[in-house]
Write a protein that holds these residues in place. Sequence first.
Motif, short mmCIF file in Angstrom:
data_model
loop_
_atom_site.label_atom_id
_atom_site.label_comp_id
_atom_site.label_asym_id
_atom_site.label_seq_id
_atom_site.Cartn_x
_atom_site.Cartn_y
_atom_site.Cartn_z
N LEU A 219 0.96 -1.02 -0.31
CA LEU A 219 -0.28 -0.46 -0.19
C LEU A 219 0.65 1.36 0.56
N GLN A 220 2.12 1.04 0.52
CA GLN A 220 2.96 2.11 0.69
C GLN A 220 4.03 2.73 -0.17
N ALA A 221 3.36 1.40 -1.28
CA ALA A 221 4.49 2.18 -2.31
C ALA A 221 3.48 2.04 -4.05
N HIS A 222 2.43 1.63 -3.72
CA HIS A 222 1.46 2.06 -4.36
C HIS A 222 0.92 4.16 -4.58
N THR A 232 6.35 -5.58 -10.98
CA THR A 232 6.47 -6.27 -9.95
C THR A 232 5.29 -6.17 -8.93
N MET A 233 4.51 -5.27 -8.68
CA MET A 233 3.23 -4.67 -7.80
C MET A 233 2.10 -5.69 -8.57
N ALA A 234 1.74 -5.62 -9.82
CA ALA A 234 1.31 -6.59 -10.84
C ALA A 234 1.71 -8.08 -10.02
N SER A 235 2.42 -8.56 -10.64
CA SER A 235 3.27 -10.17 -9.68
C SER A 235 2.27 -9.99 -8.76
N ILE A 259 -6.81 -6.14 -10.67
CA ILE A 259 -7.94 -7.60 -11.07
C ILE A 259 -8.85 -6.67 -11.17
N PRO A 260 -9.43 -7.24 -12.76
CA PRO A 260 -10.97 -6.44 -13.02
C PRO A 260 -11.88 -6.75 -12.22
N ASN A 261 -12.64 -6.31 -12.26
CA ASN A 261 -15.04 -6.29 -11.50
C ASN A 261 -14.53 -6.80 -9.62
N ILE A 262 -13.55 -6.14 -9.16
CA ILE A 262 -12.71 -6.24 -7.67
C ILE A 262 -14.05 -5.11 -6.93
#
Length: 316
Positions: A219-222, A232-235, A259-262
Amino acid sequence: MDDVMEEDGSFDMMDDHNHNNWEAKADAYGGQAPPPGEPNAVGRSSGVPESESSGASAGRAALNINSSASKFLMNVISREEYQSTYWPKLESAIEQLLTQSPKDYIPISYEQIYSCVYKCVCQQHSEQMYTDLIGKITRHLQHVSEELKSSPPEHYIEKFNTALTQYMGALQSIVPLFIYMNKFYIETKLNRDLREDLVKLFTDCVAEKHVCTLMPLLLQAHSTPFQITPSTMASIIKGLYALRPDWVQLAPALFSNFIPNILPPAMESQLCEYAAQDQKFQRDLVQNGFSRGDQSRKRAGEELTYIFRIMHDGPI
């Protein structure tokens, strides 16, 4: 069943049928190989009476059966032989697959390992082999977890991503090598699947023990653009979702970026909030050296209008 023999660390395929036929003919000639031109029957071309020839054929058939039975019994793998010879070969290959870097290539005789697994399954060592495999990988993942615990916060995310991608990559080789054990033991007797069992091992031994530490760092990195690479975040986010979809509840907004539709559909009342998030993202880009380009033609409120039209009419 293919007869797999071990000689000098390798497993060679042998043809029992031809080998046993040659032995029978050799015995019929006093230990010598049959003369040229007599590969099948013994004595008929030499003037031996038909009845004697039939008796000799029956004797050779009995010899063939006894020889095959003896040969099979001689190649039965005892529990001690499995533990001292066969499993060490499998364990060594598994260790290499679990620890090698994706950029490295360590030569492994997949044919030899595949044949070794096949032989052990046929010799009723599936249960022990499965127990040994799970134990080996569990110990490896426990070691990975301990290394993650000692990682400093600035390297924690990258370390976790490396452990996740390396393990999932190793499964691409490990699972096919044990396909016979999976088919004839895990699926039929345990009603499970090898890959699912091994993925759950990573969830239990690594991910569950670190997700509470990992999520705040993500969360902090995002919230700080370019602290870690988007790939890396997506992985990591996609990997966590694949391991346990209910982890979405730990950070729904973060997961929804990958992730779609979350999240539920957006409401008009949230347009101002979306616009504020967009403006903050643009400010972050400028602070990190990205130019916004020519903004002279942008009208006030254009962002809100654009978002509103997308929500009602779809992408323009």
